[in-house]
Design an enzyme around this catalytic site. Structure first.
Site, PDB file in Angstrom:
ATOM      1  N   HIS A  43      -3.308   7.503   1.968  1.00 38.07           N
ATOM      2  CA  HIS A  43      -3.620   6.192   1.317  1.00 38.07           C
ATOM      3  C   HIS A  43      -5.173   5.948   2.015  1.00 38.07           C
ATOM      4  O   HIS A  43      -5.479   6.005   2.934  1.00 38.07           O
ATOM      5  CB  HIS A  43      -2.639   5.311   2.089  1.00 38.07           C
ATOM      6  CG  HIS A  43      -3.140   3.785   1.989  1.00 38.07           C
ATOM      7  ND1 HIS A  43      -3.647   3.278   0.404  1.00 38.07           N
ATOM      8  CD2 HIS A  43      -3.185   2.773   2.575  1.00 38.07           C
ATOM      9  CE1 HIS A  43      -3.878   1.909   0.624  1.00 38.07           C
ATOM     10  NE2 HIS A  43      -3.779   1.416   1.987  1.00 38.07           N
ATOM     11  N   CYS A  88       0.569  -0.985   0.126  1.00 37.94           N
ATOM     12  CA  CYS A  88       0.052   0.266  -0.143  1.00 37.94           C
ATOM     13  C   CYS A  88       0.848   1.360  -0.018  1.00 37.94           C
ATOM     14  O   CYS A  88       0.311   2.416  -0.437  1.00 37.94           O
ATOM     15  CB  CYS A  88      -0.947   0.110   1.175  1.00 37.94           C
ATOM     16  SG  CYS A  88      -2.092  -1.417   1.246  1.00 37.94           S
ATOM     17  N   ASN A 135      -9.782  -0.044  -0.363  1.00 33.47           N
ATOM     18  CA  ASN A 135      -8.780  -0.015  -0.553  1.00 33.47           C
ATOM     19  C   ASN A 135      -8.136  -0.635  -1.512  1.00 33.47           C
ATOM     20  O   ASN A 135      -8.130  -1.885  -1.720  1.00 33.47           O
ATOM     21  CB  ASN A 135      -8.173  -0.690   0.942  1.00 33.47           C
ATOM     22  CG  ASN A 135      -6.654  -0.740   0.968  1.00 33.47           C
ATOM     23  OD1 ASN A 135      -5.803  -0.233   0.278  1.00 33.47           O
ATOM     24  ND2 ASN A 135      -6.092  -1.165   2.119  1.00 33.47           N
TER      25      ASN A 135
END
Length: 323
Positions: free
Chosen positions: A250, A113, A280
């Site tokens: 993020h 990520c 996500n």
């Protein structure tokens, strides 16, 4: 002084939209349970046969159009991904071919990520050192391919998508008023790798495996480490939190985003949040959020922007830039 400035941005989302209620058909969960713990309402899943490079190529073409550039104007293609098309070659080379590029070089970056933050930092280094003038930086993922559909705590969180930016060398004065990347801050700590990982791999099991996450541990590390990295990158760039116009974090979990903003003393009206609609998307989440924010007028030329992310490794970092 040479700065690496964002000159174009674009994104792509697969056509299939998966609402929270879909998971209730095979899991003990609910729309309210998912929203209350993550802020996610829906996400996109890639179609059968649709690969990470397919998503990346669409996002790259959008970014090129936004910048008014052609593929051969690009020196380097960099793809941040944890879900590559193949073990090798790099997905970036597949994107390079898909764009019809006949020059330059391409490679992947894997920091889960945090991949896009790592890619921005590396692209900045290539430009500042004179090794490239224009770098196409893409975050692209098909995390739906590595989900354990029996684990209700993780499979509801992730989606597929891609975002891209084009960085170009411009001249600056060496002050925080310059456009472009002003400072970067990267970290990792392999001692915590087991709290967020994918089982399997070429060397261990000859398989890709499934995502596993200790959510409470990840949450605790995320808030602490993202806030610290943001403070450090602001100090490196010679600015304060009060100077920030926009935060593009993020997009993992709205509670992490909210808690980190509070820790930094930043109001949520300065924070770009897209997690409700996309879930996500790992390395794709930041450039995807940037593209959406620009389209809706939330990112404007001259804005001072900080972006930060944390992912498996653990790997984390932040980038300060002027849009």
């Amino acid at each position: 002084m040479i700065r690496a400035a964002i000159q174009g941005v674009g994104h792509y989302l697969p056509e299939r939209v998966v609402e929270n209620d879909w998971f209730t058909t095979f899991l003990d969960t609910s729309d309210e349970w998912i929203k209350s713990r993550s802020g996610i309402e829906r996400r996109h899943f890639a179609a059968e046969g649709q690969t990470t490079s397919d998503l990346a190529i669409h996002a790259a073409k959008a970014a090129l159009a936004d910048a008014g550039l052609e593929p051969d104007d690009i020196d380097t293609v960099m793809v941040a991904t944890s879900t590559p098309d193949l073990t090798f070659p790099a997905t970036a080379t597949i994107v390079q071919q898909g764009l019809g590029m006949t020059r330059g070089f391409a490679f992947d970056i894997q920091a889960v990520c945090a991949g896009f933050v790592y890619a921005l930092s590396n692209a900045n280094a290539l430009i500042v050192s004179g090794q490239a003038k224009r770098v196409l930086v893409i975050g692209a993922e098909t995390f739906s391919r590595i989900m354990n559909w029996e684990d209700r705590t993780t499979c509801v969180l992730f989606g597929d998508g891609a975002g891209a930016v084009i960085l170009e060398a411009i001249e600056g004065e060496g002050t925080p008023a310059d456009r472009g990347i002003l400072a970067t801050d990267l970290h990792s700590d392999g001692r915590h790798r087991e709290i967020l990982q994918v089982s399997g791999g070429v060397s261990t099991s000859q398989s890709s495996g499934h995502l596993m996450m200790a959510g409470k541990d990840v949450f605790r590390h995320a808030v602490e480490k993202l806030a610290r990295s943001t403070i450090d990158v602001l100090e490196k760039g010679g600015v304060t939190a009060d100077d920030i116009d926009r935060v593009v974090p993020h997009q993992a979990n709205v509670r992490i985003i909210d808690r980190t903003a509070k820790k930094l003393g930043l109001p949520m009206d300065k924070v770009v949040v897209t997690v409700a609609d996309h879930g996500n998307t790992s390395a794709a989440s930041i450039p995807l959020a940037m593209s959406v924010a620009k389209a809706r007028g939330d990112l404007k030329t001259g804005d001072l922007v900080v972006t930060e992310a944390i992912g498996g490794g653990l790997a984390w970092g932040a980038v300060l830039l002027r849009w």
